[in-house]
Design an enzyme around this catalytic site. Sequence first.
Site, PDB file in Angstrom:
ATOM      1  NE  ARG A 104      -3.848  10.550   7.264  1.00  0.00           N
ATOM      2  CZ  ARG A 104      -2.569  10.268   7.509  1.00  0.00           C
ATOM      3  NH1 ARG A 104      -1.672  11.238   7.542  1.00  0.00           N
ATOM      4  NH2 ARG A 104      -2.163   9.032   7.738  1.00  0.00           N
ATOM      5  CG  HIS A 131      -3.324   5.561  11.501  1.00  0.00           C
ATOM      6  ND1 HIS A 131      -3.846   5.383  10.225  1.00  0.00           N
ATOM      7  CD2 HIS A 131      -2.018   5.961  11.326  1.00  0.00           C
ATOM      8  CE1 HIS A 131      -2.905   5.678   9.341  1.00  0.00           C
ATOM      9  NE2 HIS A 131      -1.798   6.016   9.977  1.00  0.00           N
ATOM     10  CD  GLN A 134       1.550   2.885  10.725  1.00  0.00           C
ATOM     11  OE1 GLN A 134       1.484   3.818   9.947  1.00  0.00           O
ATOM     12  NE2 GLN A 134       2.561   2.007  10.708  1.00  0.00           N
ATOM     13  CG  ASP A 222       2.175   8.475  17.128  1.00  0.00           C
ATOM     14  OD1 ASP A 222       2.942   9.002  16.300  1.00  0.00           O
ATOM     15  OD2 ASP A 222       0.926   8.566  17.039  1.00  0.00           O
ATOM     16  CB  CYS A 262       2.799   5.076  12.968  1.00  0.00           C
ATOM     17  SG  CYS A 262       2.558   6.678  13.761  1.00  0.00           S
ATOM     18  NE  ARG A 290      -0.045   2.394   6.564  1.00  0.00           N
ATOM     19  CZ  ARG A 290      -0.322   3.688   6.732  1.00  0.00           C
ATOM     20  NH1 ARG A 290       0.538   4.466   7.327  1.00  0.00           N
ATOM     21  NH2 ARG A 290      -1.490   4.184   6.339  1.00  0.00           N
TER      22      ARG A 290
HETATM   23  N1  NVA Z   1      -0.723  10.299  16.043  1.00  0.00           N
HETATM   24  C1  NVA Z   1      -0.194  10.816  14.804  1.00  0.00           C
HETATM   25  C2  NVA Z   1      -0.069   9.726  13.800  1.00  0.00           C
HETATM   26  C3  NVA Z   1       0.489  10.158  12.454  1.00  0.00           C
HETATM   27  C4  NVA Z   1       0.561   9.043  11.459  1.00  0.00           C
HETATM   28  C5  NVA Z   1      -1.111  11.926  14.292  1.00  0.00           C
HETATM   29  O1  NVA Z   1      -2.333  11.745  14.343  1.00  0.00           O
HETATM   30  O2  NVA Z   1      -0.621  12.960  13.869  1.00  0.00           O
HETATM   31  N1   CP Z   2       2.170   6.662   9.471  1.00  0.00           N
HETATM   32  C1   CP Z   2       1.456   7.452   8.646  1.00  0.00           C
HETATM   33  O1   CP Z   2       0.219   7.327   8.542  1.00  0.00           O
HETATM   34  O2   CP Z   2       2.190   8.335   7.949  1.00  0.00           O
HETATM   35  P1   CP Z   2       1.637   9.547   7.051  1.00  0.00           P
HETATM   36  O3   CP Z   2       1.049  10.557   7.982  1.00  0.00           O
HETATM   37  O4   CP Z   2       2.861  10.038   6.343  1.00  0.00           O
HETATM   38  O5   CP Z   2       0.611   9.006   6.108  1.00  0.00           O
END
Ligand code: NVA
Ligand code: CP
Length: 311
Positions: A104, A131, A134, A222, A262, A290
């Site tokens: 990540r 992502h 997800q 989101d 998500c 997930r």
């Molecule tokens: N768009 C959000 C998704 C988190 C799972 C982010 O990147 O923070």
């Molecule tokens: N939806 C998701 O990826 O959650 P986290 O950021 O908690 O991993």
Amino acid sequence: MALRHFLTLLDVSKEELHALITRAIELKQQHKMGIVQTPLKNKVLGLVFEKSSTRTKVSFEVAMYQLGGSSVFLSPFESQLGRGEPVEDTARVLSGMVDCVTMRTFEHEKLERFARYSKVPVINALTDQCHPCQLLADMQTFIELKGSIAGKKVAWIGDGNNMCHSYLMAAHQLEFELHIATPKGYEPDPTIVHLARQSQHPIILSNEPKQAVMGANLVCTDVWASMGQEQEQLKREQAFQAFQVNSELMSLAAPGALFMHCLPAHRGEEVSVEVIEGEQSVVWQQAENRLHSQKALLEFLLSQPKATASK
Ligand code: NVA
Ligand code: CP
């Protein structure tokens, strides 16, 4: 044979994506029946996370444990990556020891570089671009509850962000209609929109949430400010005011439409309390899936014939 990675949803064929979702549903049923399967015995997953996570971290670690393997978690605070060791070096060292890596990070290009130098499969655990893990869970959830998503209308309300990009790729792969409503200036990346438009099904962009949700079978949103955009929070709150998914907006969707997010969610911003806690919300099932969908993904990537890395 080239090493298989999962950096975007386009790294698997349409058939493979359908098979992954079917397998995830099967693994979930078996897990609920108490059937223990350990195909990943002695396998180790490395998790390299440069951003916070609850769901992704826990679901990958639990997935490995339940499949008979284990995992090693590395944050920037405890690894040399956080002190400037090049990603190419980290990739070569780590992939000499573990069987798969999930990463990540911020720039998608950094993940691609890691994958280029890795000797084992690399999974995208979220980048600023997309992502895909997800989406495996989201699509599994829709299919479990409603059957095939092909030809259905999906509405994306809010930011044209990493999740929106993954919905675009999913629309291409699973052949659904996607209506995206964002404030002006927050549209998704035109290259990804162009790519998704190669499929036969309409991809409509607008600044009109009501129009996007009208008759939709699935409504998704989101956060307005993603990880790394915290300093834009106030500016974004103003720009996104008309883009909250609330009961009034949901009432325009098709009867029985689902609501997905998500998570983590900001109640009172992108979604109202009554929608996220309401009957149409499937966010907890989405989050649980997930675990099951990533089990299917790990099983798939770790059962590929031995392949050679590109570096
Ligand atoms: N768009 C959000 C998704 C988190 C799972 C982010 O990147 O923070
Ligand atoms: N939806 C998701 O990826 O959650 P986290 O950021 O908690 O991993």
